[in-house]
Design an enzyme around this catalytic site. Sequence first.
Site, PDB file in Angstrom:
ATOM      1  N   ILE A 289       7.333  -7.771   4.772  1.00 56.98           N
ATOM      2  CA  ILE A 289       6.107  -7.227   4.845  1.00 56.98           C
ATOM      3  C   ILE A 289       5.191  -8.193   3.752  1.00 56.98           C
ATOM      4  CG2 ILE A 289       6.894  -5.457   3.252  1.00 56.98           C
ATOM      5  CD1 ILE A 289       4.606  -3.491   4.433  1.00 56.98           C
ATOM      6  N   SER A 290       4.147  -8.744   4.422  1.00 50.95           N
ATOM      7  CA  SER A 290       3.221  -9.383   3.323  1.00 50.95           C
ATOM      8  C   SER A 290       2.982  -8.795   2.215  1.00 50.95           C
ATOM      9  CB  SER A 290       1.934  -9.872   4.106  1.00 50.95           C
ATOM     10  OG  SER A 290       2.491 -10.480   5.277  1.00 50.95           O
ATOM     11  N   GLN A 291       2.435  -9.458   1.038  1.00 53.63           N
ATOM     12  CA  GLN A 291       1.961  -9.008  -0.183  1.00 53.63           C
ATOM     13  C   GLN A 291       0.571  -8.197   0.120  1.00 53.63           C
ATOM     14  OE1 GLN A 291       0.797 -12.342  -2.272  1.00 53.63           O
ATOM     15  NE2 GLN A 291       0.373 -11.370  -4.226  1.00 53.63           N
ATOM     16  N   PRO A 292       0.263  -7.096  -0.455  1.00 53.94           N
ATOM     17  CA  PRO A 292      -1.081  -6.343  -0.120  1.00 53.94           C
ATOM     18  C   PRO A 292      -2.176  -7.319  -0.091  1.00 53.94           C
ATOM     19  CG  PRO A 292       0.436  -4.935  -1.618  1.00 53.94           C
ATOM     20  CD  PRO A 292       0.981  -6.374  -1.395  1.00 53.94           C
TER      21      PRO A 292
ATOM     22  N   ARG B  90       1.164   2.335   2.899  1.00 51.58           N
ATOM     23  CA  ARG B  90       2.304   1.236   2.858  1.00 51.58           C
ATOM     24  C   ARG B  90       3.781   1.510   2.711  1.00 51.58           C
ATOM     25  NH1 ARG B  90       2.002  -4.641   1.976  1.00 51.58           N
ATOM     26  NH2 ARG B  90       3.744  -5.247   0.346  1.00 51.58           N
TER      27      ARG B  90
END
Length: 233
Positions: A83-86, A57
């Site tokens: 970028i989205s949250q994991p 990431r």
Amino acid sequence: MRFLLVTGVFFIFFVSCTFSQDESKFAELRKEMVNKQIIANGIRNPQTIKAMLKVPRHLFVPKEYIHRAYEDTPLPIGYNQTISQPFIVAYMTELARPSKNKKVLEIGTGSGYQAAVLAEIVDTVYTIEIIPELAREAEDRLKRLGYKNIIVKTGDGYNGWKEHAPYDIIMVTAATDHIPQPLLDQLAENGRLIMPVGPQWSAQRLVLAVKKNGKIERTQLAMVRFVPLLRSQ
Ligand code: SAH
């Protein structure tokens, strides 16, 4: 001459040691992210967990955010996008029920991170990004990282990508107030579409749409917050 050679070899050794130290530090942070944010919050699918452990990431975020790459948060990637949250990436991946032979369409390539997580599991990921700069950056990044099964296209994903349809999985990573009909049309029988549905710039609901005997069954899931689905003129 000999001195230069020895210094050169030492320098290369030093640089590669620092690099691998950094990489092992990031691998450690990634493991912690998976344990504390993904598994602790209920993700069980082994392939999803394996993919989240593998995809670096920190190489999908801008350099100034590299040390925050494994935090429990979305991060800016430029052009007002994120970028989205994991956890959300893992949750959407698990919901999609990815497996080896599946074909995926993603709308909203962004950094390419969600595409990479899916590509670790499925056969092919087709992904569309409306902002040309982001599409180009993601394509270069994914190529550098060796993903041969991700195909990036620049454009408005609202109408899907008919040429490669039908898709076993369609994942939309930007929100709008309805599921675009062309995407439902391009979903395979037993295919699963996942997307945030709701008002722009506010909380939306993640919706799972499954095609059964040609009919669409919808399930409303968690509340989420995604950037809006843009439209080309
Ligand atoms: N999946 C991404 C994060 C997505 S952010 C990742 O893993 O990094 C949402 C992305 O959708 C943004 O990059 C935005 O530019 C893109 N987008 C918005 N509207 C779109 C549209 N109509 N078609 C394709 N991409 C779109």
